[in-house]
Design an enzyme around this catalytic site. Sequence first.
Site: not given
Length: 1136
Positions: A93, A224, A226, A229-230
Amino acid sequence: MALSTQVRASDGSAFPWKYDVFLSFRGEDTRKGFTDYLYKELQRQGIQTFRDDPQLERGTAISPELLTAIEQSRFAIVVLSPKYATSTWCLLELSKILECMEERRTILPIFYEVDPSHVRHQRGSFAEAFQEHEEKFGEGNKEVEGWRDALTKVASLAGWTSKDYRYETELIREIVQALCKKVHPNPTGCGSSGKLVGMDAKLEEIDVLLDKEANDVRFIGIWGMGGIGKTTLATLVYEKISHEFDVCIFLDDVRKASADHGLVYLQKQILSQLLKEENVPVWNVNGGITMIKRCFCNKAVLLVLDDVDQSEQLENLVGEKDWFGLRSRIIITTRNRHVLVTHGIEKPYELKGLEEDEALQLFSLKAFGKYEPDEDYAKLSHCFVNHVGGLPLALKTLGSFLYKRSLHSWSSALAKLQNTPDKTVFDLLRVSYDGLDEMEKKIFLDIACFSSQCTAKLIIELLYSFDICTRIVIDVLVEKSLLTISPFDNQIIIHDLIREMGCEIVRQESYEEPGGRSRLWLRNDIFHVFAKNTGTEAIEGIFLHLHKLEEAYWNPEAFSKMCNLKLLYIHNLRLSLGPKFLPDALRILKWSWYPSKSLPPGFQPDELTELSLVHSNITYLWNGIKYLGKLKSIDLSYSINLRRTPDFTGVPNLEKLVLEGCTNLVKIHPSIALLKILKIWNFRNCKSIKSLPSEVNMEFLETFDVSGCSKLKMIPEFVGQTKRLSELFLGGTAVEKLPSSIEHLSESLVGLDLSGIVIREQPYSLFLKQNLIVSSFGLFPRKSPHPLVPLLASLKHFSSLTALNLNDCNLCEGEIPNDIGSLSSLQWLRLRGNNFVSLPASIHLLSKLESIDVENCTRLQQLPKLPASDDLEVLTDNCTSLQVFPDPPNLSRLSEFWLHCSNCLSCQDSSYFLYSVIKRLVEEPPCSFEFFRFVIPGSEIPEWFNNQSVGDSVTEKLPWDACNNSRWIGFAVCALIVPQDNPSAVPEDPDLDPDTCQIWCNWNDYGTGTVGVGFPVKQFVSDHLLLVVLPSPFRMPENCPEDTCCPEDTCNEVTFSFEITRAVGNNRCIKVKKCGVWALYEHFTEQLISKMNQSKNSSISLYEAVDEQEGAMVKATLGSNKRKWCSDDEYYSAEE
């Protein structure tokens, strides 16, 4: 072969590697411990890592799959442990790794519980291992010696030594961080993820929904409230998997962009990121849908639409699954779950708040700068976290508010929070707001309430430009997580939750009656207050920005009770009746379409700084003298009923006076001459003004614009200390004589426009000054009684001149100065409609020239040698005496070259011209170019274009080795343009100038749909030829592999087609009668000559003679100039 990693990059990804890292290790030493932990951490950070299957080590020969994996890996981590050298597998290798990666310097050794010198010199356990190998293979065995050499080389590389670290976790963290910096261009892929608390589990849940191995198209919805954390989650997913897709696009803030600019704007944003083109030609939503389908239908796309709030946004931006190629993933974030469900996403992912331990970590990061609270604050910290309920934005805001405050302050803040009955986000964020002083609260509420109508930066400029304390207040608001500053454009940003909190504070001032609130910004609230006359002294600011002009009825006495109103901003509202009163407390009055004929008689706003009544119904502002000592700006643009200006005696501090487009303005009050600190004087297109004061004393005047004042015969003398005038625009006036004081302005002038005026006494002395910094100059004398030669001769002093406009100046032979080439900054030279026969040879010295226009110069016989610019446009349309086509500069240096010679019927044979162009291209091909374009008279496509087709399209087979043939230049595409007998058959384009047509050259671009280039042309009096040369990068996908799996019908051929549109009412149209195409290769001169000689219309002796005698005939050649100054004349939609 079984692989532990299942994620692989696609052929069209940004990286050509299947794996980021190949992990080489001795399983007996580290598989179940150090290497396993290292592998998992690499995978968790999105670093695609190859680790061999333990079953493979049972044999002695390394498998072909393993060798292939090494070749397909970008980096190699070699874990050199005590028994590493005992494995021939590991040594094989290592040899392969050195073979593939030594030159790239991408081998990273880890000395795990071994001394690097023992590895380098094969001592200790490594000496024992090689003793066994020599006993097995014999002393002096070449393979064994190769292994020794490989170990020596690897041990000499910089790496990590485990003995230098107290804990293995520290070693692993450092290794992973180093790999992240190398693998992820964006550091948030790794470096900041440690501070994105609670995201690991969410990423795993999204990964299940993505199911990247599924060969289908998937829409994933994240919804979700505001601030939950979207966007953060979508960004992490995007950074983690973007390298696995052909096309990756992140469209943020769809809701705001859609409201501000519309869906077509968003469609253009998507397409421009794919096509690498700023101005994608999308004119309507349906056209955008069609183009998106064409461009994405066979590509694996990762597309993130962030903050969607309307179903129509999804319908018109991502539509159906069949818009996209297999393996595409569309991620949508929204606050409205119903938007996702109506689009067929039945089970969107609901993003919930942080768990208590995660919330405590995030809170502690903001409150203490570490992941756990100080011991004395631990109990209070848990109390705050419990109240916040896991909302990330609230945790950050509250933690920032409490940072470095005393225990007593913490207890007080907690008590206040506990006494709040509503545990919503507003209640939590209000704590930070309550910690502000009065000035900070005032500015914050103005930004929160009004920034939904315009940028926060504009709000600050409108209301607080006079206050030096504003900057520190903004800094405080940023420190307390109420605002952020964009690192890209320095814009002030306020998060939706924070904005809503501020708006709710104002609403709570008077829930039932908007007239009792300090600020009004919602359309319905404002209409209610003014229709019902419910305004009160509480109102301090009104901001109404309508996107379309509306008409309404308001109570004329609506302002009578608003004695504290300081900001009144109304845009696009036309009222039937004007106000009877306006509050004297006003500081900013901006009201477009103001309905009254004047300001109210009793209006005395002593604090007013800006007065803007654009498109108003004003006939005069006020009668007599009105003392407004703080007024700095008056803008009455396009108030077509304005007849006279006010008396300016009472506004001595005015800096800006804009009356542009006031077409009925006649009387200018003489007191205008007293505005000593005026900076901007803009009377553009005030067509009724006949006179101005004879002199003005304005020390700070920067812009004097009376262009378009067609009845104005005289401008004032600039007396006193007027030394800052940088722009003087007199074009289109009736001025016959310039004031003598203009001579003293030459040192500051940057823009000078004398277009369309008849100067009876030329201001030679002005132009004889040295070191002028004028950047633009126009002169259009219609019947000037004096010669222009002295004036033109003085232009050499304009060292900063970038644009020179001498159109229709009746210039004759010899009147253009021979030293015009000394204008070293000149970019645009306009000489159309003149009477010269030739131009000075020094033009070739204009190294920055981008465009030369000599259209309609009917006596011009020949152009001189052209400058060697990067981009160049040459316009010679209707030069009927032109005998030879312009000789282009060095093609190998050009990026674009345009040559328009329409109706130049006296020029040489078009076939020879095209031959000379292509010959120069194949002899000295440009390193890179965008496209070259020629329009010349001609009645037949040369026969040596051996692939010709009747009609407006032609299909060409691609070169069999197109992916790898570096000698392939591109395609030459030629079209025969003839008159169109049926104009109604040609579509109309309202954006075209009168009497013009638009020609598009389009081609299919490997699954991205049809792309092309378009340009306008004037009317032709005969048949013409269009030649477009397109480079090979337009044709093939980037990094196209030899075993490409493109559909046969798209990868083996390309179809070129031409489309024509006409200006509205243009009945002299054109059509494409025939077209041809030819693939161009470097140094194929012999093939070109052979094709020419086979043509029945060609003469072998002619072309051979020309080849031998350079310059015997004009070697006119392909060229094209990118007109950066005039985007209306060109459109691109090609991936460049």
